[in-house]
Design a protein around this motif. Sequence first.
Motif: not given
Length: 475
Positions: A355-359, A363-364, A366-372
């Motif tokens: 999932i790292v490259p998707v995240a 982010a690139g 412009g999305f803010e990323v939140v996660a458990t």
Amino acid sequence: MVNCNPETVSTDYDTSDRLYFEPLGVEEVLAICERERPAGVVTQFGGQTPLKLARALEAAGHKVLGTSPETIDLAEDRERFAALLDRLQIRCPAWATAAEPDEAVAAADRIGYPVLVRPSYVLGGRAMRVCYGPGEVRAAMAGTRDRVLLDRFLEQALELDVDALCDGEDTYVAAVMQHVEEAGVHSGDSACVLPAPSLSPLERTYLEEVVRELGGALGAVGLLNVQLAIADGELYVLEVNPRASRTVPFASKASGINLVAAACRLAAGANLGELDLPADPTPVQVSVKAAVLPFARFPGADPVLGPEMRATGEVMATAADFPTAFAKAERAAGRGLPTEGTAFISVCDAHKQAIVPVAHALAGLGFEVVATAGTAHVLAAAGLAVESVRKVTEADEGPSVVDLIRRGRVDLVVNTPQGSGARTDGYRIREAALVARVPCITTISGAAAAVEAIAHAQPEISISLQERIDAARAS
């Protein structure tokens, strides 16, 4: 035409000279044949059910046009079909059959986990289940009376669907389609792309050779559907259906080849050389078929995709490139993708690195990323700015991810609950996303396709089919 489902488009008034709304049972179909006295009966356009009538029709003296009942049995019986694959030196996933729980567990241990358990000895069984341990195998066997089929489940594999035309000797590969979701998601629920974007020319050539070899060895006449998977650089045959598949309308529209008309001519005795088919049927534009899923209409439903089909319809979109076609198809299916906002990510341990490259891509964009916490730790270690949010079942103070979704602070959810853990929190997250009408993606490959669509989809002016026709005539 005999049709047990009056809701389908095959009930159109001009489809046939006479239409019977009757159950597709032996007694009913034989009674209709007795009345109509047909020159022949075609069984390959109604899914799996009419194929099972072929033997009874033949025994009653009716000519089965197209693929013979013997070939149907050969393709459907796992032991006979596996023997054919061995003779042709074509790979298939390791498999076994079992009649009771202890035998099934022993077979699963021998095959290796995870395993796909089908409650039917022949292909095409329903209520399939992916099992990751002995306890799940025993649960899948509960209440089972007949022998079940256990297949090695190929994780993280690329799944492909091929529609071909056969005349009993030669085979014409009409469409090679790629599933967006990985192998294990039912083909009716997975988005499908034509032409297949991930196949190299060498892989495509080998795949077509395998399909041609299978078509000739089976002696199929008419349509043939082959489902395959590529895992760890190896090609596996998952299933062969000697009939039209659900992809035939999609493949026909995308390629411009009327596969049903061609199959009917073959069933009537023509050979492939008489059909004037294009040498290369690969379409220039990219088409995507996406499933319409009913989860929003059923409170409490869990939108996890798996081996049992849950779609209630499908849409098709065509564009110059995959991202644009995929974005159009998702929008048409009622799952329009956001272009900004907050993306919530929570994946099982097996998917945390994937999932790292998707995240990073989100982010690139412009999305803010939140996660458990677990997913956030992996993303932060990879250099991403990520906000950690608690699960529903965690006792810490502060809002949970479900609270954020309910308050409208999440625009995209990526949650992959594959395997045997994390069901409780994952279910609540997905349920909240459904209620809030937030796009919820449950596979890594689906998330990657969505991000690619968000990043690269081109704006297109939508015009009607009639407008296209009028413009073509004017030119």
